[in-house]
Write a protein that holds these residues in place. Structure first.
Motif, short mmCIF file in Angstrom:
data_model
loop_
_atom_site.label_atom_id
_atom_site.label_comp_id
_atom_site.label_asym_id
_atom_site.label_seq_id
_atom_site.Cartn_x
_atom_site.Cartn_y
_atom_site.Cartn_z
N ARG A 1 40.56 44.55 37.91
CA ARG A 1 41.20 45.72 37.31
C ARG A 1 41.68 46.71 38.37
O ARG A 1 42.46 47.61 38.05
N VAL A 2 41.21 46.57 39.61
CA VAL A 2 41.60 47.49 40.69
C VAL A 2 42.38 46.76 41.78
O VAL A 2 43.42 47.23 42.24
N ARG B 1 39.12 54.15 39.45
CA ARG B 1 40.32 54.41 38.64
C ARG B 1 39.91 55.35 37.51
O ARG B 1 38.97 55.07 36.76
N VAL C 1 37.28 52.86 35.64
CA VAL C 1 36.82 51.67 36.34
C VAL C 1 36.21 52.12 37.66
O VAL C 1 36.78 52.94 38.38
N SER D 1 34.70 50.04 41.00
CA SER D 1 34.52 48.72 41.59
C SER D 1 33.78 48.85 42.92
O SER D 1 34.32 49.42 43.89
N PRO E 1 43.65 43.05 42.06
CA PRO E 1 43.80 41.67 41.56
C PRO E 1 43.87 40.62 42.65
O PRO E 1 43.46 39.48 42.44
N GLU F 1 34.81 43.43 37.82
CA GLU F 1 35.55 44.69 37.92
C GLU F 1 36.73 44.65 38.88
O GLU F 1 37.69 45.38 38.73
#
Length: 888
Positions: free
Chosen positions: A130-131, A238, A97, A99, A133, A127
Motif C-alpha cells: 500500500r506504500v 500514509r 497506513v 509500514s 508496491p 502493508e
C-alpha cells in the motif's frame, strides 16, 4: 524603371556564399581547428551534464521505488529505534497506513566467490504494497500447474527467505529465475554477512524495485538474522484523507516522551539528499569542462583575426564598392557564428557519444564515488543540448567580435595601398584595475545555494581584468627596459615594436595569458591538494597494518568485529598493540547526506587527528567531540560551543538529547558532508555499543606481516565455527588487510586518476594559446611586408629580420608569461582558499611548485619565440622586398 532595394540580410547571405565560402574552401584546416575547439568545449560540458543527470535520475528512481510514496517518513537518526514506536503510530486515528521497515546494508557472496554489497530491506508484506508496491515480494511458482501453491505464498513470511530485484538476481544467482516464464527452478542459496559470520538464506522470489542490488525479506526474519530484534530503521506513514501533514508532524514532535532519536522526513528529502550528494562535484566538473570552451573562444578569435588580416585588401575593396563598416562587421560575425553553430552541433553529438560510452564502461560514477554500483541508461536532454549549444555559439561570437571590429574599422584607401589600418589605442588601464579589484572583492563572498558562484565570477573577472591591463604592464616594463637596449639594433627594434603597438601586443598574447593563467592555477591547486592529502594520510595512518570488514560506513552495523575477536587479535603473536574504530551513520538533517560518527581512541587528539588549530580543553562533566570542517560550514558546529545530537544516548529511548562540547576541528578529506569524532570510551559508555569496524595494528619488530594476516583469518574461521556450531570455512575472506604504504599509494593513485582531466585541459589550453600567438603574428607580419622589405633595403639580412620577429615573440610571450603567472597565482588562491572550501567543505595548504611553474612559463616563452620565428619566415623572403615597390 524603379530599382528594387534588397534587404541587408540578402547581401550578407550572398557574401557568405561567395566571399566567405572561398576563405573556408582555401583554408579548411585553420577553420576546422576553431570548430574542433568549440566542439571540445561543448562536448565535455554536455557529456558531464548527461552522465550526471542520467545517474541522478536513475538513482532517484531507485530511491522512489524502494521508499515508495508515503506522506511522511519516521527515520532513525542513528542506527535504529524501538519498534514500540510503531504501535503508537499504527493506532493513531489520523494514520491510514503505517509500514515498518528495517534496512541493513551488508555483503553477500557471489557464485564466483566475490563479496559484493547488498542492501537488505525487511518489510511487512501485509502493508508494504500500500506504500511501496515495488517492494512487494513475488514468490517463485512451485510448479507449472500450481502457481498458487500455499508454500510459495507463505514464503513471504518464512525465515531465511529473500526476494531479489533484477540487479541482485543477476549478481548473486548463477541462473537468475524469471517468474514470468512459469518454469520450475530450484531456489538458489545466498550467503549474507552478519558480523564475521555468513548466514544462509534461500532466494524465494523477486521484487520489482529498481536500482542497485536489493534483497527483501520478512521484517521479523531480518531482525532475527541480523541481531536487531525489536528494532526498526524507519516507518512509512500514509495519512487519512484531509489530515494536514505538517500539523501531524508537529503534534508528534510535541507529544510527551517522543523519542529524540527519530527524525520526521518528507519523502522528497531522499531526492534532495541524492542531489546534494554530488551537486558540488558535478558543478565543478562542468565549470572545468567549460574552460575548454573559454579557450576555444580565443582560438576562434585567432583564426578570424588571421583571416581578416589576410583578406584586408578584399574587405577594403568591398568597402570601396559600397559595403559599409557595419556590414563588414556583420559579415565577420556571421562567419564566427557559423563556426560556432557547426562546432556546437558537433559538440552535442560527440558529447552524447562520450556520455553513452562513459555510462556503459564506467557507469554514472565519473570518479566521484557518488553513484557507485549504478549503471544508468543514457537520458538525452534536448533542453540542456540547446543551452550548451548556445554557449558554444556565444563563445564563438565573442571570439569573432574583435576581428569583426577590425574589419569594420579598416580604412579602405590605405588598406588597398597596403598601408594597413591604424593601430587602435589600448583601453585605459583603470578598466582592468577595476575588474581585478571587483574580482578580488567577490572572492570573499559567501556561497550561494552551497556553491561558490561568486568565486567563479571572481575568477572570470580576474582573467578579463588581467588581460585588459596588459598594455599598462607592457608600458610599465618595457619603457624602463628600452633605454638599456638603445645601442643594440635588433633587440631595440623588437622592444620598440612592443612599446609602440602595445594594444596589438596585448591582443596577440591574450590567449597565452588566459591559457597559462588557468594552467598555473590548476597546477597550484592540484599540487596543493595532493600535498595536503599526503600529509593528512601520514597523520590518519599511523599503524603498521589496518584490518577492516566493512568497505563503507553504511555497512558498519552488519559487517563488524566483535569485542571477543578484537581481544583475541591483540593476543596473537607479532601484534604489539591494537586500536579500534567504530563508524556509524548519523542523520542530522533529513535533507542532507548522513554524517559519519567515528569512535576511536583519543588519548592525544593533537597527534591522532589532523587538527585545524589547537584543541580546546573539555570542561569538567562534559563529553568532548571533534568535528570536521564540513560540520562547521553545514551545521554551524564551531569550537568552544555545545552541539546537540538527538540520537544519544541510544539505550534510553525517551531520554533528552545529548549535548557535547566541540573541542576542536579536524581536516577530513574522506567525508565531504561532515564527520564527528569522539573518544571510544565515551561512545561505548553512552551507547553500549562495543563493536568495531576497523582495526589498527602495531606489529613487533621482525614480525612477518603475511603470517599475522593469515593468523587473523584463521582466528575468524575458528570463532565463526564456534558461533555457528560447526566448522565454517571461507569466513576469513571477509576480512581485508592493507598496510599504511598500500593505502597511501592507492589513495594517491586514485587522486591522480581523478585529476588526470585537468592535465589534459592544461595542455589543450596552452596549445590554443600558442596557436593564437601564431595566428596573431601571421596576421601582423602579412600587414608588415613593406616594413620588412624596407629593413632588407636598409641592409638587414633575412636572418636578422627573422631575429627581429623572434625577438618580438620573445618580448611579447615573456610579458604574457609574467602576466599569466601572476594571474594564475591569484586565481589559484581563489581556487584553494575559496572554491574548494565552499564546494567540498575542506581546506588545504597553499603549495607553490616553483620549479614546475617556472618550467611551464619557460616552455611557453620558448614555444612562443619559435612560433613567431616560423610565422615571420614567409614575410621576410623575396615577397617582402618586392612589396616595397608596390606603391611605385
Amino acid at each position: 524603371m524603379q530599382q528594387v532595394r534588397r534587404p541587408l540580410y540578402w547581401f550578407v547571405l550572398a557574401l557568405l556564399k561567395t566571399f566567405s565560402w572561398q576563405e573556408l574552401h582555401h583554408h579548411p584546416w585553420r577553420n576546422a581547428a576553431a570548430v574542433v575547439a568549440v566542439m571540445l568545449g561543448v562536448a565535455l560540458a554536455f557529456s558531464v551534464h548527461l552522465i550526471n543527470a542520467s545517474a541522478l535520475s536513475e538513482f532517484s528512481q531507485a530511491v522512489r521505488s524502494v521508499n515508495g510514496q508515503p506522506d511522511l517518513e519516521l527515520r532513525a537518526v542513528l542506527g535504529s529505534f524501538d519498534e514500540a514506536v510503531f504501535g503508537r503510530i499504527a493506532t493513531d486515528g489520523r494514520v491510514a497506513v503505517a509500514s515498518p521497515v528495517l534496512e541493513v546494508n551488508t555483503y553477500a557472496i557471489t557464485p564466483t566467490g566475490e563479496r559484493r554489497a547488498l542492501r537488505v530491506v525487511g518489510v511487512d508484506a501485509l502493508e508494504v504494497a500500500r506504500v511501496a508496491p515495488a517492494l512487494m515480494p513475488v514468490p517463485l511458482p512451485a510448479s507449472k500447474g500450481d502457481r498458487g501453491n500455499r508454500a510459495a505464498l507463505f514464503a513471504l513470511f518464512a525465515p531465511g527467505k529473500v526476494f531479489l530485484n533484477a540487479a541482485a538476481s543477476q549478481l548473486f544467482t548463477a541462473n537468475p529465475t524469471q517468474p514470468s516464464t512459469g518454469n520450475t527452478a530450484a531456489p538458489a542459496t545466498l550467503q549474507l554477512q552478519s558480523g564475521l559470520t555468513l548466514k544462509d538464506v534461500q532466494v524465494a522470489g523477486t521484487v520489482g524495485a529498481a536500482g542497485g542490488a536489493l534483497a527483501v525479506m520478512d521484517i521479523a526474519a531480518a531482525q532475527e538474522l541480523f541481531g536487531k530484534l525489536g528494532q526498526l530503521s524507519r516507518i512509512d506513514v500514509r495519512l487519512q484523507s484531509g489530515v494536514d501533514r505538517a500539523d501531524f508532524a508537529r503534534s508528534l514532535q510535541a507529544s510527551p516522551h517522543w523519542p529524540t532519536n527519530i527524525t520526521l522526513a518528507d519523502p522528497g528529502d531522499a531526492a534532495a539528499r541524492i542531489s546534494s550528494l554530488s551537486r558540488a562535484y558535478r558543478v565543478n566538473l562542468t565549470v572545468l569542462a567549460l574552460v575548454a570552451l573559454f579557450t576555444g573562444a580565443f582560438l576562434v578569435f585567432s583564426v578570424l583575426a588571421l583571416s581578416v588580416a589576410k583578406r584586408a585588401q578584399q574587405f577594403a575593396l568591398l568597402g570601396v564598392l559600397g559595403l559599409t563598416g557595419r556590414e563588414r562587421l556583420q559579415l565577420v560575425l556571421c562567419e564566427s557564428l557559423i563556426l560556432g553553430v557547426v562546432g556546437s552541433a558537433a559538440g552535442v553529438a560527440v558529447g552524447t557519444g562520450l556520455a553513452a560510452l562513459a555510462l556503459k564502461v564506467l557507469g554514472g560514477d565519473l570518479g566521484g564515488g557518488y553513484f557507485a554500483g549504478v549503471a544508468p541508461a543514457l537520458q538525452f536532454d534536448s533542453g540542456a543540448a540547446l543551452i550548451y549549444g548556445a554557449l558554444g555559439v556565444a563563445a564563438a561570437g565573442m571570439g569573432g567580435w574583435w576581428p569583426a571590429r577590425a574589419a569594420q574599422q579598416l580604412p579602405p584607401a590605405q588598406t588597398l595601398k597596403g598601408l594597413g589600418a591604424a593601430v587602435p589605442g589600448g583601453k585605459k588601464s583603470w578598466v582592468g584595475m577595476i575588474l581585478i579589484a571587483v574580482g578580488a572583492c567577490l572572492a570573499g563572498a559567501p556561497p550561494v545555494f552551497d556553491l561558490p558562484l561568486a568565486a567563479y565570477v571572481s575568477v572570470a573577472l580576474l582573467l578579463v581584468g588581467g588581460i585588459t591591463a596588459l598594455p599598462a604592464l607592457i608600458a610599465l616594463l618595457y619603457d624602463r627596459l628600452a633605454p638599456a637596449l638603445a645601442t643594440r639594433l635588433l633587440p631595440m627594434l623588437a622592444i620598440e615594436r612592443a612599446r609602440r603597438v602595445r594594444a596589438s601586443a596585448a591582443v596577440a598574447v591574450s590567449g597565452v595569458v588566459a591559457s597559462l593563467s588557468l594552467a598555473v592555477a590548476l597546477t597550484v591547486m592540484v599540487s596543493s591538494f595532493r600535498e595536503s592529502v599526503t600529509q593528512w594520510l601520514d597523520v590518519v595512518l599511523p599503524a603498521d597494518l589496518f584490518v577492516r570488514t566493512a568497505s563503507s560506513a553504511s555497512a558498519g552495523d552488519s559487517a563488524y568485529f566483535s569485542p571477543a575477536f578484537v581481544q583475541a587479535v591483540a593476543r596473537l603473536g607479532g601484534v604489539q598493540r591494537v586500536t579500534t574504530v567504530r563508524t556509524s551513520q548519523l542523520l542530522l538533517d533529513p535533507a542532507r547526506p548522513a554524517v559519519a560518527l567515528i569512535a576511536r581512541q583519543l588519548d592525544d587528539p593533537a597527534k591522532t587527528l589532523p587538527l585545524v588549530g589547537q584543541a580546546m580543553p573539555v570542561p569538567p562533566g562534559q563529553t568532548g567531540i571533534y568535528v570536521s570542517e564540513a560540520m562547521v560550514d553545514l551545521f554551524g558546529a564551531r569550537p568552544g560551543t555545545d552541539f546537540v545530537i538527538n540520537s544519544m544516548p541510544a539505550p534510553v529511548e525517551y531520554a533528552q538529547p545529548a549535548t557535547f562540547f566541540i573541542a576542536g576541528v579536524w581536516r577530513d578529506y574522506a567525508r565531504q558532508f561532515g564527520s564527528i569524532v569522539m573518544d571510544q570510551r565515551d561512545f561505548e559508555r553512552i551507547t553500549g555499543d562495543h563493536r568495531a569496524n576497523d582495526l589498527a595494528l602495531w606489529l613487533t619488530d621482525g614480525a612477518d606481516t603475511t603470517q599475522v594476516q593469515q593468523a587473523i583469518r584463521d582466528l575468524a574461521d575458528r570463532q565463526s565455527g564456534e558461533t555457528s556450531g560447526g566448522a565454517t570455512s571461507g569466513v576469513g575472506s571477509l576480512i581485508e588487510f592493507a598496510s599504511a604504504r598500500e593505502i597511501r599509494a592507492t589513495s594517491l593513485k586514485i587522486f591522480d586518476r581523478s585529476f588526470a582531466v585537468t592535465y589534459w585541459l592544461q595542455a589543450v589550453a596552452i596549445g590554443i594559446g600558442l596557436f593564437g600567438v601564431a595566428a596573431s603574428f601571421s596576421a601582423q607580419v602579412l600587414a608588415r611586408r613593406k616594413e620588412f622589405g624596407l629593413l632588407a633595403h636598409l641592409g638587414l639580412t633575412r636572418r636578422q629580420v627573422l631575429a627581429v620577429v623572434a625577438g618580438e615573440g620573445l618580448a611579447w610571450t615573456s610579458i604574457g608569461s609574467i602576466a599569466g603567472l601572476v594571474l594564475g597565482l591569484g586565481v589559484s588562491v581563489v581556487l584553494v582558499k575559496v572554491v574548494n572550501p565552499q564546494s567540498f567543505h575542506w581546506t588545504m595548504d597553499l603549495l607553490l611548485p616553483w620549479v614546475r611553474l617556472l618550467a611551464l612559463c619557460g616552455a611557453v616563452v620558448l614555444a612562443g619565440t619559435v612560433t613567431a620565428w616560423l610565422a615571420g619566415r614567409a614575410a621576410a623572403g623575396r615577397d617582402a622586398v618586392l612589396a616595397v615597390k608596390e606603391d611605385w
